[in-house]
Design a protein around this motif. Structure first.
Motif, short mmCIF file in Angstrom:
data_model
loop_
_atom_site.label_atom_id
_atom_site.label_comp_id
_atom_site.label_asym_id
_atom_site.label_seq_id
_atom_site.Cartn_x
_atom_site.Cartn_y
_atom_site.Cartn_z
N ARG A 29 35.61 27.08 73.80
CA ARG A 29 35.30 27.85 72.59
C ARG A 29 33.80 28.03 72.47
O ARG A 29 33.06 27.08 72.41
CB ARG A 29 35.83 27.12 71.36
CG ARG A 29 37.32 27.26 71.25
CD ARG A 29 37.82 26.40 70.13
NE ARG A 29 37.25 26.81 68.87
CZ ARG A 29 37.72 27.82 68.16
NH1 ARG A 29 38.76 28.47 68.58
NH2 ARG A 29 37.15 28.17 67.03
N ARG A 32 31.24 31.97 67.87
CA ARG A 32 31.10 33.41 67.66
C ARG A 32 30.80 33.64 66.19
O ARG A 32 31.70 33.69 65.36
CB ARG A 32 32.40 34.12 68.02
CG ARG A 32 32.77 33.98 69.49
CD ARG A 32 33.81 35.01 69.85
NE ARG A 32 34.29 34.75 71.21
CZ ARG A 32 35.34 33.98 71.47
NH1 ARG A 32 36.01 33.42 70.49
NH2 ARG A 32 35.71 33.80 72.72
N VAL A 34 29.81 36.13 64.33
CA VAL A 34 30.36 37.30 63.64
C VAL A 34 31.81 37.03 63.25
O VAL A 34 32.24 37.26 62.12
CB VAL A 34 30.27 38.55 64.54
CG1 VAL A 34 30.88 39.74 63.83
CG2 VAL A 34 28.84 38.82 64.91
N GLU A 35 32.54 36.49 64.24
CA GLU A 35 33.95 36.21 63.99
C GLU A 35 34.12 35.23 62.83
O GLU A 35 34.95 35.41 61.95
CB GLU A 35 34.59 35.64 65.25
CG GLU A 35 36.04 35.33 65.08
CD GLU A 35 36.87 36.04 66.14
OE1 GLU A 35 38.06 35.77 66.21
OE2 GLU A 35 36.31 36.86 66.88
N VAL A 38 33.36 37.01 59.51
CA VAL A 38 34.45 37.90 59.12
C VAL A 38 35.62 37.08 58.60
O VAL A 38 36.21 37.38 57.56
CB VAL A 38 34.89 38.76 60.32
CG1 VAL A 38 36.20 39.47 60.02
CG2 VAL A 38 33.82 39.76 60.66
N ARG A 39 35.91 36.01 59.34
CA ARG A 39 37.03 35.17 58.95
C ARG A 39 36.83 34.59 57.56
O ARG A 39 37.74 34.56 56.73
CB ARG A 39 37.14 34.05 59.98
CG ARG A 39 38.38 33.26 59.82
CD ARG A 39 38.40 32.15 60.82
NE ARG A 39 39.40 31.21 60.35
CZ ARG A 39 40.00 30.36 61.15
NH1 ARG A 39 39.71 30.33 62.41
NH2 ARG A 39 40.89 29.55 60.66
N LEU A 42 37.28 37.26 54.91
CA LEU A 42 38.71 37.54 54.69
C LEU A 42 39.35 36.44 53.85
O LEU A 42 40.18 36.71 52.97
CB LEU A 42 39.43 37.69 56.02
CG LEU A 42 39.01 38.90 56.86
CD1 LEU A 42 39.76 38.94 58.16
CD2 LEU A 42 39.24 40.19 56.09
N LEU A 43 38.94 35.19 54.13
CA LEU A 43 39.46 34.09 53.32
C LEU A 43 39.08 34.29 51.86
O LEU A 43 39.89 34.07 50.95
CB LEU A 43 38.91 32.76 53.84
CG LEU A 43 39.23 31.53 53.00
CD1 LEU A 43 40.72 31.29 52.96
CD2 LEU A 43 38.53 30.30 53.53
N CYS A 45 38.68 37.07 50.35
CA CYS A 45 39.60 38.07 49.79
C CYS A 45 40.86 37.39 49.30
O CYS A 45 41.37 37.68 48.22
CB CYS A 45 39.97 39.11 50.84
SG CYS A 45 38.61 40.16 51.32
N LEU B 264 39.82 44.24 49.18
CA LEU B 264 40.24 42.87 48.92
C LEU B 264 41.65 42.62 49.44
O LEU B 264 41.93 41.62 50.10
CB LEU B 264 40.20 42.57 47.42
CG LEU B 264 38.83 42.37 46.80
CD1 LEU B 264 38.96 42.15 45.30
CD2 LEU B 264 38.15 41.18 47.44
N TYR B 271 43.78 38.21 56.72
CA TYR B 271 43.54 36.76 56.82
C TYR B 271 44.85 36.00 56.90
O TYR B 271 45.06 35.15 57.76
CB TYR B 271 42.71 36.29 55.62
CG TYR B 271 42.53 34.79 55.64
CD1 TYR B 271 41.59 34.22 56.47
CD2 TYR B 271 43.35 33.97 54.87
CE1 TYR B 271 41.44 32.86 56.54
CE2 TYR B 271 43.21 32.60 54.94
CZ TYR B 271 42.26 32.05 55.77
OH TYR B 271 42.14 30.70 55.85
#
Lengths: 491, 488
Positions: A29, A32, A34-35, A38-39, A42-43, A45, B264, B271
Motif C-alpha cells: 500500500r 495516496r 488524494v484518495e 476524497v474518501r 465522502l465520509l 457526506c 452530499l 462512500y
C-alpha cells in the motif's frame, strides 16, 4: 580475479535485493493522499445524514423539555371543610332523619326560601364519612356513599353536614414592602410547603417557613429579580405550575392558552383518521397485491403498475383538495347533513386511497417471496386457487403483510396536508367521525402557518407534539423495517 | 352409497370453485377501485378547472366612452389618465388605489435600470421624469411619499386630481393605462362558477338561474388554466389570480435543494457502497458505517412535517443571520426565506437521493470493478472511470424522483413559513416565497367563490410538471439501460 568476481557478485546481489525491495514497496500500500482526502470527504457526506437526525432529536428534545419545564402561574387553591350553611338564611344544615349505612337518600327539610348550599358532584362529609352529591333538592340529597376511601356508616338525626370547598388563597392582611411574614386567609397555609414560589402581582417570593396554625408564612421577598412591593389584603396568590408528562399524555383537553395541555384530542383525531385510512387501504391494498401476484398476466401488470405509481406520485395536498371538494360532499349526499364540512371520516378515507399503493407494493413483495413449491403442493392436494391463497400463501406471507400494515400506519399518522385541509381546524375530543377534529399534524400546520411568535407556550407545544409524532412513526418504521429485512433474508 | 359421496363431493367442489371465482372477482374489484379513485380524482380536477362563469363588470365600459363616442380602446393616454383620475379610490369605493399608481410609476422608472432600493428615495423632479410633464410642486416629493395614502387624502381636491392625471398622461404609455382602466375601473367580478360537467349537461338550467339571480351578468365559458394564469401573480380575486410567483418560487427552491443535496447524497452513496464495505476497515469505522446506513433508512420514514419543524428551528431561527441575508448585506426581515425552504427541502430529499443512488451503484456488476483492478487501477480510478459512468443513469433517475417529491411537498414549507400572499417575483435566495403546493393549499381552503377552481388549475400545472419529470426519468432509464446492455 576471484576477489573481483566475488565483489561483483555481491554487488549484483545487492542490486537485486534493492530492486526486489523497491518493487515490493510499490506493490504494498502506497500512501495516496488524494484518495484518502476524497474518501474522507465522502465520509463527511454520510455524516451529514447523522447530523440531520441529531438535529431532529436535539430540536424536538430541547424544545419539548422547555415545554415541560416552562412555568405558568396559576391561582393557588386549597380545600376546606366547612359547616354547610344556607347563605341567605344563615341556617346550618343537619340531617332531618336518621341515615343507615345503605340508604343513598339523605333527607334535609330546608326552608322554602333557602338557596341550596349543595351542587352536583360536590363532596360532603357527615360524621367522618365522605359522600358525593348526585342530585340535590330542598327535601334531601341523592348521594354516593363512602367515597374517597371512607366507610359508609349509620348517622343519627341532627348530625351536622359539612361541605368540601375549593377556595382561592388570598392575602389575609396588607403587606408592606419590607414585611417578611404573610398573613393568609383562614386555613390556606396548608396549601404551601417550604421552598415553594408564590407570585403576588409582579413580585415573586419564596416560602421559608409555614405556620399552619396561625396561617402565616415566612417568606423571602423579591425573588427571581422581582421587586418587593406593597400588596393589599384580598389579593389572590399564584403558584407556578409546569405541564407534567402525565398531564400531557392523559389530558383530554387541548388549549395551551388556558393551560389545558392534554394531547388526547389531537391524538384521538390522528388515531381516527388512521383507523379509517387503514380500514380502506388494508383490504384494497391487499386485494391489489394478491391480484397482481397470483392472478395478473404480465400484460395486466404492465397496465396496473403505472396506475399505482401515478397514485404514489400525486402530492398529498392534491388528495387534501380531493377530500374537501369531492369526498365530503359525497358523504353529505350519502349519509346526510349531519356530516360536517370538515370531518375525520372523509380525510381518513382519502388517506386510505393514498396509502393503497404503499400497502400493495410491500404486500406484493411479501407474496412474491412465498416459494412456488408451496403453491404447487397446495394445488396437488386439490385445493382451489382461493384456498391456496388463503391457506398456503397468505399465512406464509403474513409477516410481510404485517410490515406493510405497520408502514401504512406510520404513513397515515405522519400525513399532514389531507387532514389539514379536510379533517378540521380546532382540537375536538370526539369519537364521532362525522365531526371535525384536528390531528397532531394538522395542529402543527395550523399553528405554525400563522405568524407564530417564538417562545410562547403555543410554539413550544409544537415540539412536544412533534416529538410524540416522531417517536410514534419511528417505532412503526423500525418494526416494519425489521420484519421486511427478516423475510428478505429468509428468501 | 358411493353415488351419494360422489354427489356430495361434486357439490362441494363446484361450491368451492364458485367461491374461488368469486374471490378472484373481489381481487379484481380492488384493482378496479384503485384505478377508479385515480380516474375520479383526475376527472374532479378537470371538472373544476374548466366551466361556465357568471361575471359582471363593476363599471360598464359603455359608460366610459369619450364625449365624441370613442370606446376606451380608442382613447389616448390623456383621456385614459382622466378616467383614472375620476375613479381614484375614495372611502367606500375601490377603484384606482394610490398604491397602484405608485407601482405604475415605479415600473416606468424601473426602465432607467436603477436599483430598486434607490428608487423610493428619488424625488419626482430628479432624472426620472426629466423633460416630461409633472406638476412643479411635486418635484421635491420622493416616490415613496407619493404612495402614502395621506398625500391622496390631503389633496383630494380638483387641483390634486388634475396633477395626478397630468403625471399619468405624461409618463405612462397608453397600453398600460388601458390595462389599468380595465383591471381597476371596469373590473370583472365573479358571481358564480359552475363545473365543467354541469356546464355541458345542464346548460339551460344554468342559463335560467343566471337570468333569474344575476340579470346584468354575462355567462361565459372559462378555462381557469390559461396563459394569463401562468403569467400573473396571485390576487385577492379568483379571476385575476395567477401562479407566476409560485412557479418561480418552486424553481428557486428546487435549485437550492438539489444544489445542496445532490453532491452530499451522491457522495454519501458512493462512500457507503464503495468504501464502507472494506473488510480491513477499523471496527469502530464499521460500526459508524452501519449506523449511517440504518440512520438513512429511518430518516426516509420521518414524516415530512418533522423536517419542517427542524427547518424552522435550525434554518429560520438559529441561522437567521445567514438565511435572512444579513451576512450577504441584504436588509432582510427574518429567516423565512427561499434559502431556508431550500435547505429544509434538501434535508428532506437527502435520504431518498442516497438510497436511490446506492441501489444504482449496487447494480453495477462486480466484474467491472475487478476488471479495473486487474488492469492496475486504483480504487478512486475504478470508481470514477468504471462505476460512476455505469451507475449514472440510475442515479439520475433517483434524483428526478426526489425532485418530484420536493415539488409536491407542502407541510414542511408551511411550517418553515411560506408567505400567504405575495405579489412580487422572488429575485434572490433571501426573498419571501410561495410555491405551487402552498398555493393549492391556500386556495383550496379559501371559501370564496372561484378559488377552488383556481386551485384545480394549479393542480393541473403541478401534475403536468410531475408527469413530465417522471416521464423523463423513465425515458432516461430505458435509454441508458439499453445502451448499458449493448456495451456490456
Amino acid at each position: 580475479m576471484a576477489q573481483y568476481q566475488a565483489v561483483q557478485r555481491s554487488g549484483a546481489e545487492k542490486a537485486a535485493t534493492l530492486e526486489r525491495a523497491l518493487r515490493q514497496r510499490s506493490l504494498r500500500r502506497r500512501a495516496r493522499p488524494v484518495e484518502s482526502i476524497v474518501r474522507f470527504l465522502l465520509l463527511l457526506c454520510g455524516l451529514v445524514s447523522i447530523l440531520s437526525t441529531v438535529g431532529i432529536l436535539v430540536t424536538l428534545g430541547e424544545n419539548s423539555l422547555l415545554f415541560f419545564s416552562q412555568r405558568s402561574w396559576q391561582q393557588v387553591k386549597y380545600d376546606t371543610v366547612e359547616r354547610a350553611v344556607v347563605v341567605n338564611l344563615g341556617q346550618e344544615v343537619s340531617l332531618a332523619a336518621a341515615l343507615d349505612a345503605q340508604n343513598s337518600y339523605l333527607s334535609l327539610e330546608l326552608d322554602e326560601r333557602a338557596t341550596l348550599p349543595f351542587s352536583e358532584g360536590q363532596l360532603i362529609e357527615l360524621g367522618g364519612e365522605r359522600m358525593r352529591v348526585m342530585a340535590a333538592s330542598r327535601d334531601g340529597l341523592e348521594v354516593e356513599r363512602g367515597v374517597n376511601a371512607s366507610q359508609a356508616l349509620a348517622h343519627p338525626v341532627d348530625t351536622p353536614v359539612f361541605v368540601h370547598n375549593e377556595r382561592t388563597v388570598l392575602l389575609g392582611a396588607d403587606l408592606r414592602a419590607d414585611d417578611t411574614v404573610i398573613h393568609l386567609s383562614e386555613g390556606a397555609a396548608a396549601a404551601f410547603q417550604i421552598d415553594d414560589l408564590i407570585q403576588a402581582d409582579e413580585e415573586v417570593m419564596r416560602v421559608l417557613q409555614v405556620e399552619p396554625v396561625s396561617d402565616m408564612l415566612a417568606v423571602r421577598r423579591g425573588e427571581e429579580g422581582s421587586n418587593p412591593a406593597r400588596h393589599s389584603a384580598g389579593l389572590p396568590l399564584f403558584s407556578p405550575s409546569a405541564v407534567t408528562l402525565g398531564e400531557f399524555l392523559t389530558g383530554t383537553r387541548w388549549n395551551p392558552q388556558l393551560g389545558h395541555l392534554g394531547i388526547w384530542p389531537l391524538l384521538n383525531a390522528t388515531l381516527m383518521t388512521t383507523f379509517f385510512a387503514l380500514l380502506t387501504a388494508l383490504p384494497v391494498g391487499l386485494g391489489v397485491a394478491i391480484y397482481l401476484s397470483e392472478y395478473a398476466s404480465a400484460r395486466v401488470r404492465s397496465l396496473v403498475k403505472p396506475v399505482l405509481e401515478l397514485l404514489v406520485g400525486v402530492p398529498t395536498v392534491v388528495f387534501g383538495y380531493f377530500a374537501l371538494t369531492w369526498m365530503t360532499p359525497l358523504l353529505q349526499q350519502i349519509i346526510g347533513p349531519q356530516v360536517k364540512q370538515f370531518n375525520t371520516l372523509s380525510a381518513g378515507l382519502v388517506m386510505g386511497i393514498m396509502i393503497v399503493p404503499t400497502i400493495a407494493s410491500i404486500s406484493e413483495d411479501a407474496l412474491g417471496a412465498v416459494p412456488r413449491a408451496l403453491r404447487e403442493a397446495s394445488y396437488a392436494l386439490g385445493a382451489t386457487r382461493q384456498e391456496t391463497i388463503r391457506r398456503a400463501v397468505l399465512p406464509a406471507a403474513v409477516s410481510g403483510i404485517m410490515a406493510a400494515f405497520l408502514l401504512g400506519i406510520s404513513r397515515a399518522v405522519g400525513e399532514t396536508m389531507i387532514v389539514a385541509l379536510a379533517a378540521g381546524a380546532g382540537p375536538n375530543f370526539t369519537f364521532n367521525p362525522l365531526e371535525g377534529a384536528e390531528t397532531m399534524t394538522g395542529h402543527i400546520v395550523r399553528i405554525s402557518g400563522g405568524d407564530i411568535s417564538y417562545n410562547t407556550i403555543d410554539y413550544n407545544s409544537l415540539f412536544a407534539i412533534g416529538l410524540l409524532l416522531f417517536l410514534l412513526t419511528l417505532a412503526f418504521n423500525v418494526v416494519s423495517g425489521a420484519i421486511t429485512r427478516r423475510y428478505r433474508e429468509a428468501t | 352409497m358411493a353415488t351419494v359421496t360422489q354427489q356430495g363431493n361434486r357439490g362441494s367442489l363446484t361450491r368451492r370453485q364458485r367461491i374461488s371465482r368469486l374471490w378472484s372477482r373481489v381481487y379484481q374489484a380492488c384493482v378496479g377501485l384503485a384505478a377508479l379513485a385515480l380516474v375520479i380524482l383526475l376527472l374532479k380536477i378537470v371538472d373544476d378547472a374548466f366551466g361556465t362563469v357568471a361575471v359582471v363588470n363593476v363599471v360598464d365600459p359603455a359608460s366610459l366612452v369619450s364625449q365624441d363616442g370613442r370606446s376606451i380602446e380608442q382613447q389616448n393616454a390623456e383621456e385614459l389618465a382622466g378616467l383614472a383620475r375620476d375613479y381614484l379610490d375614495e372611502e367606500g369605493r375601490h377603484f384606482v388605489s394610490t398604491d397602484r399608481l405608485f407601482t405604475l410609476f415605479l415600473d416606468e422608472v424601473a426602465r432607467t435600470e436603477l436599483p430598486s432600493s434607490a428608487l423610493r428615495n428619488l424625488t419626482v423632479g430628479q432624472a426620472l421624469f426629466s423633460g416630461q410633464n409633472f406638476p412643479q410642486k411635486w418635484a421635491d416629493r420622493t416616490l415613496f411619499e407619493l404612495r402614502l395614502p395621506d398625500v391622496a387624502r390631503v389633496e383630494r381636491d380638483a387641483r390634486a386630481r388634475a396633477d395626478i392625471a397630468l403625471l399619468l398622461a405624461g409618463n405612462v404609455e397608453q397600453g398600460r393605462l388601458l390595462e389599468l382602466v380595465y383591471n381597476d375601473i371596469v373590473q370583472v367580478e365573479l358571481l358564480e362558477s359552475w363545473n365543467l360537467i354541469d356546464s355541458l349537461t345542464r346548460q339551460d338550467e344554468i342559463r335560467a338561474r343566471a337570468a333569474r339571480d344575476f340579470p346584468q351578468a354575462t355567462l361565459e365559458f372559462r378555462s381557469w388554466l390559461n396563459a394569463d394564469f401562468l403569467r400573473t401573480p396571485g390576487s385577492s380575486q379568483a379571476l385575476t389570480s395567477g401562479i407566476r410567483v409560485a412557479l418561480l418560487g418552486t424553481l428557486w427552491m428546487l435549485v437550492i435543494a438539489i444544489g445542496v443535496s445532490l453532491p452530499l447524497g451522491l457522495g454519501a452513496a458512493i462512500y457507503l457502497e464503495e468504501y464502507a464495505r472494506h473488510a480491513n476497515n477499523h471496527r469502530l469505522l464499521r460500526l459508524l458505517n452501519g449506523f449511517i446506513e440504518t440512520n438513512i433508512r429511518n430518516l426516509a420514514g420521518v414524516p415530512s412535517i418533522i423536517y419542517g419543524i427542524l427547518g424552522l428551528t435550525v434554518f429560520v431561527r438559529a441561522m437567521e443571520p445567514l438565511t435572512s441575508g444579513q451576512l450577504a448585506g441584504v436588509a432582510g426581515a427574518d429567516g423565512r426565506t427561499i434559502l431556508s425552504a431550500g435547505l429544509t427541502m434538501a434535508l428532506l430529499i437527502l435520504p431518498i437521493i442516497i438510497i436511490n443512488a446506492q441501489e444504482a451503484i449496487r447494480a453495477v456488476p462486480q466484474s467491472l470493478r475487478e476488471g479495473s483492478y486487474g488492469l492496475g487501477a486504483t480504487q478512486l480510478q475504478t470508481i470514477a472511470r468504471q462505476v460512476l459512468p455505469v451507475a449514472l443513469p440510475g442515479m439520475l433517475t433517483g434524483v428526478i424522483l426526489s425532485v418530484s417529491r420536493a415539488i409536491g411537498e407542502t407541510a414542511p414549507l408551511v411550517v418553515v413559513g411560506a408567505a400567504t400572499t405575495i405579489f412580487v417575483d422572488p429575485d434572490s435566495p433571501f426573498s419571501r416565497f410561495t410555491v405551487l403546493p402552498i398555493q393549492i393549499y391556500r386556495w383550496t381552503a379559501d371559501p370564496r367563490e372561484g378559488f377552488q377552481d383556481v386551485a384545480a388549475a394549479t393542480i393541473i400545472v403541478l401534475l403536468l410538471l410531475l408527469l413530465s419529470l417522471n416521464a423523463s426519468a423513465i425515458i432516461l432509464r430505458n435509454r441508458y439501460s439499453a445502451r448499458a446492455r449493448r456495451t456490456l
